[in-house]
Design an enzyme around this catalytic site. Structure first.
Site, short mmCIF file in Angstrom:
data_model
loop_
_atom_site.label_atom_id
_atom_site.label_comp_id
_atom_site.label_asym_id
_atom_site.label_seq_id
_atom_site.Cartn_x
_atom_site.Cartn_y
_atom_site.Cartn_z
N HIS A 39 -5.10 -2.92 -3.26
CA HIS A 39 -4.58 -2.00 -4.26
C HIS A 39 -4.36 -2.67 -5.61
CE1 HIS A 39 -4.13 1.35 -1.54
NE2 HIS A 39 -3.73 0.47 -0.64
N SER A 76 0.79 -1.23 0.00
CA SER A 76 0.00 0.00 0.00
C SER A 76 0.83 1.28 0.00
CB SER A 76 -0.96 0.00 1.19
OG SER A 76 -0.24 -0.12 2.40
N LYS A 123 -11.80 1.18 -2.74
CA LYS A 123 -10.74 1.84 -3.50
C LYS A 123 -11.14 1.95 -4.98
CE LYS A 123 -7.54 1.25 0.11
NZ LYS A 123 -6.89 0.32 1.01
C1 LIG Z 1 -7.13 0.28 2.46
C2 LIG Z 1 -6.58 -1.06 2.77
C3 LIG Z 1 -7.30 -1.95 3.56
C4 LIG Z 1 -8.57 -1.56 4.25
O1 LIG Z 1 -9.61 -1.44 3.36
P1 LIG Z 1 -10.86 -0.49 3.74
O2 LIG Z 1 -11.95 -0.98 2.88
O3 LIG Z 1 -10.43 0.91 3.44
O4 LIG Z 1 -11.12 -0.69 5.20
C5 LIG Z 1 -6.78 -3.21 3.73
N1 LIG Z 1 -5.61 -3.58 3.17
C6 LIG Z 1 -4.88 -2.73 2.43
C7 LIG Z 1 -3.59 -3.19 1.83
C8 LIG Z 1 -5.33 -1.43 2.22
O5 LIG Z 1 -4.60 -0.57 1.52
#
Ligand SMILES: *Cc1c(COP(=O)(O)O)cnc(C)c1O
Length: 392
Positions: A209, A181, A240
């Site tokens: 991601h 991330s 995302k």
């Molecule tokens: C953003 C993210 C999460 C959490 O996801 P949300 O739906 O925002 O709670 C989990 N793992 C990674 C690698 C992330 O970047």
């Protein structure tokens, strides 16, 4: 209360002094290529709205229609008040996309990671975890009470040593982000999947991601490498690239049935709001129907990464939409973000403890709906500020 406040104020000023204090910024518009902030239009380079779907008319319509039919709240846990139809349809579509038997939607990606890891392993079991895994995976590992073995980032040799040395009898789970991330680099999934087979470990990957970014039709890194069947637990998020909210775990019917029965962050929380499930479903439709969005995202990311490197910034090579501009010192990173901000560029400085000490950075994420003019503007501002601060 005064006592608590005065102690906390002390800790907050320590954060201020080390340039680590965080603040919220109020945005008065939808998440898009540009956002409104304090009456100004700013170029957004810090969202994970990769495909630009958070403000897409069809996605918004799907949410409105779902509100008309299903109302707003889910009422209770899905096991208690019943489980609304749009969520089931979405789960089936996600399972198909990931080429596995079933999927289960959680309230967020964070909750999905927490709930899956703590259900699948516990005391007497062992987790093998990449040192740069996302906080939600780390928290899941800690909360599970399983033995934790942390391997150096992306280091298959180290992972192998830890697996060979492990003499604990219980279940084994290897956990990794597929696209990391904060660096945007890729996990060595083929090697990890092979170790899973060799050492009798289940493999769980976090595609937060990668969904909408990597793989055919945006199906993720496991799909890109043809490893769908070798990964036991696929995690992804609706928050995302799909521009909505929520998370999922996909895997065998057995894994999903087990999670429905054992995953505390699924059982003891209210179901996802119907409108959000409908929005995520519409976004998934668009992602599949319009692969050119993914192409645009990839082209934008490649262009901006290449130009920032040419300008002299410390940017690693890479293929994802996460472009880390490494500054090193937190104060300098913060100063750079502030100066970019006055030039109308919204990009946040990511500092420890989110990233390792000495690697403070601007984490730049172009999205599919940025135009070449937008990216030109960003590059111009980066170059000017980089020279002002002696970074390039
Ligand atoms: C953003 C993210 C999460 C959490 O996801 P949300 O739906 O925002 O709670 C989990 N793992 C990674 C690698 C992330 O970047």
């Amino acid at each position: 209360m005064d006592f608590l406040d005065s102690e906390l104020r002390g800790e907050l000023s320590a954060l201020d002094e080390s340039a680590m204090r965080r603040h919220l910024r109020i945005i008065e518009s939808a998440q898009d290529a540009r956002v409104e902030l304090g009456g100004r239009s700013m170029l957004m380079l810090s969202s994970n709205n990769y495909l630009g779907l958070a403000n897409h008319p069809e996605v918004k319509n799907a949410a409105s229609e779902a509100i008309g039919r299903f109302g707003v709240g889910a009422g209770a846990s899905r096991l208690v008040a019943g489980s609304i139809a749009p969520i089931h349809r979405l789960e089936q579509r996600i399972a198909r996309l990931e080429r596995v038997e079933a999927a289960l939607i959680f309230g967020s990606g964070y909750l999905a990671n927490l709930g899956a890891i703590t259900a699948l392993v516990g005391r007497g079991d062992t987790i093998f975890s990449d040192e740069l895994n996302h906080a939600s995976l780390i928290d899941g590992c800690r909360l599970s009470r399983a033995e934790l073995r942390i391997y150096q980032h992306g280091d298959l040799d180290h992972l192998k040593v830890l697996l060979e040395r492990c003499s604990i009898g219980g279940r084994r789970l290897i956990v990794t982000d597929s696209v990391f991330s904060m660096d945007g680099d890729l996990a060595p999934l083929a090697g990890i999947a092979e170790f899973g087979r060799t050492y009798g470990a289940a493999v769980m990957i976090d595609e937060a991601h990668a969904l909408g970014v990597a793989g055919p039709g945006g199906a993720g890194l496991a799909a890109q490498l043809g490893l769908e069947r070798e990964i036991d637990v696929h995690m992804g998020t609706l928050s995302k690239a799909l521009g909505a909210y929520g998370g999922y775990i996909a895997g065998s019917r057995t894994v999903i049935d087990f999670l429905i029965n054992r995953s505390r962050s699924f059982i003891y929380t209210t179901g996802l709001a119907p409108a959000i499930a409908a929005a995520a479903g519409a976004a998934l439709d668009i992602m599949v129907a319009e692969p050119e969005r993914i192409e645009r995202l990839r082209a934008n990311a490649a262009w901006l990464r290449g130009r920032l490197r040419e300008a002299g910034f410390n940017v690693p090579t890479g293929v994802t939409a996460i472009i880390p501009v490494i500054i090193g010192d937190s104060r300098k990173a913060l100063a750079m973000a502030e100066r970019l901000f006055t030039r109308g560029i919204y990009v946040v400085a990511i500092r420890p403890p989110t990233v390792p000490q000495g690697t403070a950075r601007l984490r730049v994420t172009p999205i599919a709906s940025h135009t070449r003019d937008d990216l030109d503007e960003a590059l111009g501002a980066f170059s000017a500020v980089g020279r002002e601060l002696g970074i390039i």
